[in-house]
Design a protein around this motif. Structure first.
Motif, PDB file in Angstrom:
ATOM      1  N   LYS A  91       0.858  -1.192   0.000  1.00  0.00           N
ATOM      2  CA  LYS A  91       0.000   0.000   0.000  1.00  0.00           C
ATOM      3  C   LYS A  91       0.890   1.236   0.000  1.00  0.00           C
ATOM      4  N   LEU A  93       1.523   5.391   0.095  1.00  0.00           N
ATOM      5  CA  LEU A  93       1.078   6.743   0.446  1.00  0.00           C
ATOM      6  C   LEU A  93       1.594   7.702  -0.621  1.00  0.00           C
ATOM      7  N   ARG A 116      -3.115   5.471  -0.896  1.00  0.00           N
ATOM      8  CA  ARG A 116      -3.751   6.465  -0.041  1.00  0.00           C
ATOM      9  C   ARG A 116      -3.200   7.813  -0.475  1.00  0.00           C
ATOM     10  N   ALA A 134       0.750  10.384   8.728  1.00  0.00           N
ATOM     11  CA  ALA A 134      -0.057   9.439   7.946  1.00  0.00           C
ATOM     12  C   ALA A 134       0.536   8.032   8.018  1.00  0.00           C
ATOM     13  N   ARG A 136       2.367   6.862  10.516  1.00  0.00           N
ATOM     14  CA  ARG A 136       2.121   6.380  11.887  1.00  0.00           C
ATOM     15  C   ARG A 136       0.713   5.842  12.032  1.00  0.00           C
ATOM     16  N   ALA A 137      -0.228   6.489  11.332  1.00  0.00           N
ATOM     17  CA  ALA A 137      -1.652   6.175  11.519  1.00  0.00           C
ATOM     18  C   ALA A 137      -2.085   4.909  10.773  1.00  0.00           C
ATOM     19  N   ASP A 138      -1.286   4.440   9.814  1.00  0.00           N
ATOM     20  CA  ASP A 138      -1.726   3.307   8.995  1.00  0.00           C
ATOM     21  C   ASP A 138      -0.577   2.326   8.783  1.00  0.00           C
ATOM     22  N   ALA A 139      -0.604   1.234   9.553  1.00  0.00           N
ATOM     23  CA  ALA A 139       0.479   0.242   9.511  1.00  0.00           C
ATOM     24  C   ALA A 139       0.512  -0.518   8.190  1.00  0.00           C
ATOM     25  N   ALA A 140      -0.592  -0.462   7.423  1.00  0.00           N
ATOM     26  CA  ALA A 140      -0.634  -1.189   6.143  1.00  0.00           C
ATOM     27  C   ALA A 140       0.215  -0.509   5.066  1.00  0.00           C
ATOM     28  N   LEU A 141       0.556   0.765   5.270  1.00  0.00           N
ATOM     29  CA  LEU A 141       1.356   1.490   4.266  1.00  0.00           C
ATOM     30  C   LEU A 141       2.772   0.916   4.221  1.00  0.00           C
ATOM     31  N   ARG A 171       9.585   2.660   6.345  1.00  0.00           N
ATOM     32  CA  ARG A 171       8.935   2.347   5.062  1.00  0.00           C
ATOM     33  C   ARG A 171       9.917   2.673   3.927  1.00  0.00           C
TER      34      ARG A 171
END
Ligand SMILES: *Cc1c(COP(=O)(O)O)cnc(C)c1O
Length: 382
Positions: A91, A93, A116, A134, A136-141, A171
């Protein structure tokens, strides 16, 4: 026999291309295409090898990164980098402040990769702190895809700060450095980037037809089973090139030869610092000259990359971009339309084998054209 209306007469000079590619090239670069090359021939394999070595060197990636060339325009290389490096369940960003960021979003959607979009106003640079939040907020990234110079406006995004934020969050970063590579400082030895994408026909001043991805070796090695497509599989392209010295499919031989010549001139001119100085002088001459005509830039000076400048269209009923384009074209310069949806703008490129004297000539041509149209902003002088 019929010829195109706009085809130049023999001996007539080419128009100056004030666009972000194709751009004006030198005679030496054009002349390098006056030979035929066998794609399997040792001489051509050596040419490819030397071009790739120089590209890695310019990026500061020697020892850590490898260069994978790819047939096609820049977008092909962006798509190949995303499709090869981002796993199928990955995923991405995408910090978004312009048209080329949105193109990355569309590519990810076509590839079926998670995306995203993190939106910013088109006249503001990407905020590294917002990128970090962003992530931090979404581990799927798994990845971030950043456009370094957003050519849609001319915006310079803060590559180093975004790269540090992405690395802190563990990441991987993919950078569309299409319109900045070669002209703006990018040092992969210092800035953590998994893949940097650019092309032959931008700031290196080659002709269009070849993209390239400067990828971290381990990231590319891990990416052997990600690609959705044969032609766009950079891992396959790279391993074949490593094994045979050859491109997998018919290479753009003349484009590679022209890029070799363009790189020789680039190194002789003084490399990245010299290229940046020339483009900055072009950009300063352009902005100063256009402001004297009463025209306004879309971006603040602090956010402006010395690559391409967006100007607000004159606020006159008689103004139409097409009319301006044709009147300036008749004087030997090719302008570029704006890419903003909300407001009327046009763009003028600062890149290519041109100097500030050429830019001054273009400003004078724009002044004459606007005066003819009766669209010179009040307070401006032709
Ligand atoms: C030129 C450019 C591209 C690639 O565009 P093509 O038309 O495919 O060559 C991608 N990203 C940016 C920022 C560009 O300036």
């Amino acid at each position: 026999m019929t010829t195109g209306r706009a085809a130049p007469m023999p001996g007539e000079p080419d128009p100056v291309l004030l666009t972000p590619g194709p751009l004006t090239t030198t005679r030496a670069t054009k002349s390098a295409m006056l030979r035929d090359w066998g794609s399997w021939d040792r001489a051509f394999n050596e040419l490819t090898g030397s071009v790739c070595r120089d590209l890695v060197q310019i990026a500061g990636g020697a020892g850590t990164h490898v260069c994978v060339p790819l047939q096609g325009s820049g977008t092909f290389a962006v798509e190949a980098a995303l499709g090869t490096l981002v796993p199928r369940d990955g995923k991405v960003l995408v910090p978004n402040n312009g048209a080329y960021c949105q193109r990355i979003g569309r590519i990810l959607e076509k590839l079926g990769r998670g995306a995203r979009m993190l939106d910013f106003p088109e006249d503001r640079p990407v905020d590294p702190a917002a990128v970090e939040d962003a992530l931090r907020a979404d581990a799927a990234l798994t990845h971030v895809a950043l456009v370094h110079c957003e050519t849609g406006t001319g915006m310079l995004n803060p590559l180093d700060e975004v790269a540090q934020a992405v690395a802190r969050q563990g990441r991987a970063l993919i950078v569309d450095a299409m319109s900045s590579f070669g002209a703006l400082p990018i040092d992969l030895a210092r800035v953590p980037v998994d893949a940097l994408v650019s092309a032959s026909g931008k700031c290196l001043e080659g002709v269009p037809g070849m993209g390239f991805v400067i990828a971290r070796r381990e990231a590319l090695e891990r990416a052997h089973d990600h690609a959705h497509s044969l032609a766009m599989d950079l891992h396959d392209q790279w391993t074949y090139l490593e094994r045979t010295g050859q491109w997998r499919f018919t290479p753009p031989t003349h484009v590679v030869a022209a890029l070799r010549a363009a790189l020789d001139q680039y190194l002789q001119e003084g490399g990245q610092p010299a290229r940046q100085r020339r483009y900055e002088a072009n950009c300063a001459t352009l902005v100063h000259g256009m402001r004297a005509l009463g025209l306004k830039t879309f971006l603040r000076d602090a956010d402006q990359a010395p690559i391409i400048v967006t100007f607000h269209a004159p606020d006159a009923a008689q103004y139409a971009f097409r009319t301006l384009y044709e009147a300036v074209r008749a004087q030997g310069y090719i302008l570029y339309p704006g890419k903003l949806t909300q407001i009327e703008t046009f763009r003028v490129g600062c890149i290519g084998a041109i100097d500030a004297r050429v830019i001054a000539g273009a400003v004078a041509a724009i002044a004459r054209a606007l005066a003819q149209m009766g669209a010179l902003p009040s307070g401006g002088r032709a």
